[in-house]
Design a protein around this motif. Sequence first.
Motif, PDB file in Angstrom:
ATOM      1  N   LYS A  67       0.839  -1.197   0.000  1.00 17.68           N
ATOM      2  CA  LYS A  67       0.000   0.000   0.000  1.00 17.68           C
ATOM      3  C   LYS A  67       0.881   1.257   0.000  1.00 17.68           C
ATOM      4  N   GLU A  68       2.034   1.149   0.682  1.00 10.18           N
ATOM      5  CA  GLU A  68       2.922   2.314   0.758  1.00 10.18           C
ATOM      6  C   GLU A  68       3.713   2.485  -0.528  1.00 10.18           C
ATOM      7  N   LYS A  69       4.052   1.360  -1.145  1.00 10.72           N
ATOM      8  CA  LYS A  69       4.818   1.423  -2.403  1.00 10.72           C
ATOM      9  C   LYS A  69       4.072   0.626  -3.472  1.00 10.72           C
ATOM     10  N   PRO A  70       2.978   1.256  -4.006  1.00 15.78           N
ATOM     11  CA  PRO A  70       2.184   0.501  -4.980  1.00 15.78           C
ATOM     12  C   PRO A  70       2.887   0.435  -6.345  1.00 15.78           C
ATOM     13  N   ASN A  71       2.415  -0.466  -7.210  1.00 18.85           N
ATOM     14  CA  ASN A  71       2.874  -0.519  -8.602  1.00 18.85           C
ATOM     15  C   ASN A  71       2.380   0.746  -9.295  1.00 18.85           C
ATOM     16  N   LEU A  72       3.298   1.465  -9.939  1.00 19.33           N
ATOM     17  CA  LEU A  72       2.909   2.711 -10.580  1.00 19.33           C
ATOM     18  C   LEU A  72       2.481   2.440 -12.017  1.00 19.33           C
ATOM     19  N   VAL A  73       1.258   2.829 -12.342  1.00 17.69           N
ATOM     20  CA  VAL A  73       0.706   2.582 -13.672  1.00 17.69           C
ATOM     21  C   VAL A  73       0.584   3.917 -14.395  1.00 17.69           C
ATOM     22  N   PRO A  74       1.356   4.131 -15.454  1.00 21.08           N
ATOM     23  CA  PRO A  74       1.274   5.409 -16.163  1.00 21.08           C
ATOM     24  C   PRO A  74      -0.022   5.476 -16.980  1.00 21.08           C
ATOM     25  N   SER A  75      -0.619   6.673 -17.013  1.00 24.36           N
ATOM     26  CA  SER A  75      -1.842   6.851 -17.804  1.00 24.36           C
ATOM     27  C   SER A  75      -1.947   8.282 -18.281  1.00 24.36           C
ATOM     28  N   VAL A  76      -2.441   8.478 -19.489  1.00 19.80           N
ATOM     29  CA  VAL A  76      -2.615   9.835 -20.010  1.00 19.80           C
ATOM     30  C   VAL A  76      -3.972  10.391 -19.613  1.00 19.80           C
ATOM     31  N   ALA A  77      -4.861   9.505 -19.153  1.00 21.94           N
ATOM     32  CA  ALA A  77      -6.196   9.954 -18.768  1.00 21.94           C
ATOM     33  C   ALA A  77      -6.357   9.821 -17.251  1.00 21.94           C
ATOM     34  N   GLU A  78      -7.577  10.105 -16.761  1.00 24.35           N
ATOM     35  CA  GLU A  78      -7.829  10.030 -15.323  1.00 24.35           C
ATOM     36  C   GLU A  78      -8.059   8.596 -14.868  1.00 24.35           C
ATOM     37  N   HIS A  79      -8.120   7.683 -15.825  1.00 20.11           N
ATOM     38  CA  HIS A  79      -8.404   6.292 -15.464  1.00 20.11           C
ATOM     39  C   HIS A  79      -7.753   5.382 -16.488  1.00 20.11           C
ATOM     40  N   ARG A  80      -7.482   4.159 -16.100  1.00 20.90           N
ATOM     41  CA  ARG A  80      -6.911   3.183 -17.029  1.00 20.90           C
ATOM     42  C   ARG A  80      -7.227   1.784 -16.557  1.00 20.90           C
ATOM     43  N   VAL A  81      -7.423   0.871 -17.473  1.00 25.77           N
ATOM     44  CA  VAL A  81      -7.630  -0.535 -17.132  1.00 25.77           C
ATOM     45  C   VAL A  81      -6.254  -1.152 -16.917  1.00 25.77           C
ATOM     46  N   VAL A  82      -6.102  -1.874 -15.826  1.00 24.48           N
ATOM     47  CA  VAL A  82      -4.843  -2.585 -15.605  1.00 24.48           C
ATOM     48  C   VAL A  82      -5.172  -4.045 -15.337  1.00 24.48           C
ATOM     49  N   GLY A  83      -4.312  -4.916 -15.812  1.00 22.10           N
ATOM     50  CA  GLY A  83      -4.542  -6.351 -15.616  1.00 22.10           C
ATOM     51  C   GLY A  83      -3.421  -6.923 -14.792  1.00 22.10           C
ATOM     52  N   CYS A  84      -3.787  -7.643 -13.744  1.00 26.24           N
ATOM     53  CA  CYS A  84      -2.780  -8.243 -12.869  1.00 26.24           C
ATOM     54  C   CYS A  84      -2.709  -9.739 -13.150  1.00 26.24           C
ATOM     55  N   VAL A  85      -1.520 -10.226 -13.468  1.00 27.51           N
ATOM     56  CA  VAL A  85      -1.310 -11.667 -13.616  1.00 27.51           C
ATOM     57  C   VAL A  85      -0.849 -12.137 -12.245  1.00 27.51           C
ATOM     58  N   CYS A  86      -1.798 -12.641 -11.477  1.00 26.45           N
ATOM     59  CA  CYS A  86      -1.555 -12.841 -10.053  1.00 26.45           C
ATOM     60  C   CYS A  86      -0.408 -13.794  -9.727  1.00 26.45           C
ATOM     61  N   GLU A  87      -0.383 -14.926 -10.405  1.00 23.00           N
ATOM     62  CA  GLU A  87       0.794 -15.790 -10.247  1.00 23.00           C
ATOM     63  C   GLU A  87       1.259 -16.226 -11.637  1.00 23.00           C
ATOM     64  N   GLU A  88       2.469 -16.707 -11.691  1.00 20.85           N
ATOM     65  CA  GLU A  88       3.106 -16.956 -12.995  1.00 20.85           C
ATOM     66  C   GLU A  88       2.264 -17.816 -13.915  1.00 20.85           C
ATOM     67  N   ASP A  89       1.665 -18.882 -13.360  1.00 17.57           N
ATOM     68  CA  ASP A  89       0.883 -19.779 -14.231  1.00 17.57           C
ATOM     69  C   ASP A  89      -0.616 -19.554 -14.078  1.00 17.57           C
ATOM     70  N   ALA A  90      -0.986 -18.296 -13.810  1.00 16.31           N
ATOM     71  CA  ALA A  90      -2.412 -17.979 -13.754  1.00 16.31           C
ATOM     72  C   ALA A  90      -3.024 -18.177 -15.124  1.00 16.31           C
ATOM     73  N   THR A  91      -4.258 -18.669 -15.184  1.00 13.08           N
ATOM     74  CA  THR A  91      -4.895 -18.917 -16.478  1.00 13.08           C
ATOM     75  C   THR A  91      -5.774 -17.753 -16.895  1.00 13.08           C
ATOM     76  N   SER A  92      -5.875 -16.739 -16.037  1.00 22.73           N
ATOM     77  CA  SER A  92      -6.656 -15.574 -16.427  1.00 22.73           C
ATOM     78  C   SER A  92      -5.985 -14.348 -15.851  1.00 22.73           C
ATOM     79  N   ILE A  93      -6.351 -13.194 -16.448  1.00 19.60           N
ATOM     80  CA  ILE A  93      -5.805 -11.926 -15.975  1.00 19.60           C
ATOM     81  C   ILE A  93      -6.892 -11.237 -15.181  1.00 19.60           C
ATOM     82  N   ASN A  94      -6.536 -10.651 -14.078  1.00 22.66           N
ATOM     83  CA  ASN A  94      -7.510  -9.922 -13.268  1.00 22.66           C
ATOM     84  C   ASN A  94      -7.513  -8.464 -13.708  1.00 22.66           C
ATOM     85  N   TRP A  95      -8.556  -8.087 -14.492  1.00 24.43           N
ATOM     86  CA  TRP A  95      -8.635  -6.732 -14.996  1.00 24.43           C
ATOM     87  C   TRP A  95      -9.375  -5.846 -14.023  1.00 24.43           C
TER      88      TRP A  95
END
Lengths: 120, 262
Positions: A67-95
Amino acid sequence: MASFVCRSVFAATRRGVSTTAVRAADKAMNDPLEHATGLEKREILAKQAGREDPYEMQVYKRVAGTKEKPNLVPSVAEHRVVGCVCEEDATSINWMWLYKGEPKRCECGYWFKLIDSKPV
Amino acid sequence: MSNFMNHPYHLVDKSPWPLLSAFSVMSLVTGLAKWFHTFNVSLVAFSLFATTLIMIQWWRDVVREGTYQGLHTIQVGVGLRWGMILFITSEVLFFMSFFWAFFHSSLAPAVELGSSWPPAGIKPFNPFQIPLLNTAILLASGVTVTWSHHALMQNNYTQGLQGLVATVFLGLYFTSLQALEYYEAPFSIADAVYGSTFFVATGFHGLHVIIGTAFLLVCLIRHMFNHFSSTHHFGFEAAAWYWHFVDVVWLFLFISIYWWGN
């Protein structure tokens, strides 16, 4: 006919005259960067300036993501979709939608935060 | 420049051409059927005119978007390359069907044909006269278009132009020779399956030569307007790919229909 041609050719060379056709220099085209315009030109300029991922579309490796050092996601707008691949062999992306000023936590525990970026 | 998006893709502005071209080609094929059944050419003639106008305007818009607006980024170029390659592949399959038809009829000639190929009474072209010249012309045109391309890549405007002029000239030369052959042919499309396979296969090929020549001519004009740079000239590359495809189809036609089929 053929013998006449041969005689003429040999006659000319026997004269020892060197005749070269004077050719005008070939015209060149514009420099590719000067020729480009619009987004294509900005893309070339960005790459030349060292901005390897000008559209910020590459897959980023997650950092600590607390929470103190989050992943920084660059965006040109006020919002952006980000997908997290939770573990290496995850079969889906958490958007998830990420909004400016609201850091978000993926179900797997990693935090993400929107930061400003300039478009190409 | 958008404050909401940062991507290399081209989201095309609203355009009437896709829908209008759908209507005009529908009208074109309907007109063809009407022409075949009623001998009235009005609908097909009008539809051909409309389709041509729409094609001109659609591609004019693509040139505007790419050359004048700079919307053809590297990623867009990748998409355009895929598009042209897949289109040419579909055309290869289109020609395969005509070669299939030819070999189907010629490998085991029916008794009605005299159990021979060429069928009894058909006097085919001597492949080593005009057809061989045509082969040389198209092969040479492959060289000239490659010369033009290399000149472009080496920033040589003049030789790029010369190569294109030579290629277009050779394409026109091929078409005129083929037209002469068609005029002088001792057999017609109605002369048994020989005529059908010969004229449908070479006819569609000739149409593709005309299309390829037109594409190269457009590239020639665009080059004169300085649309191409030494690194960005995909329209030219697409025309060159199409032209090589046309050349290869001719080689197959020459070997199988003109030479083996004689």
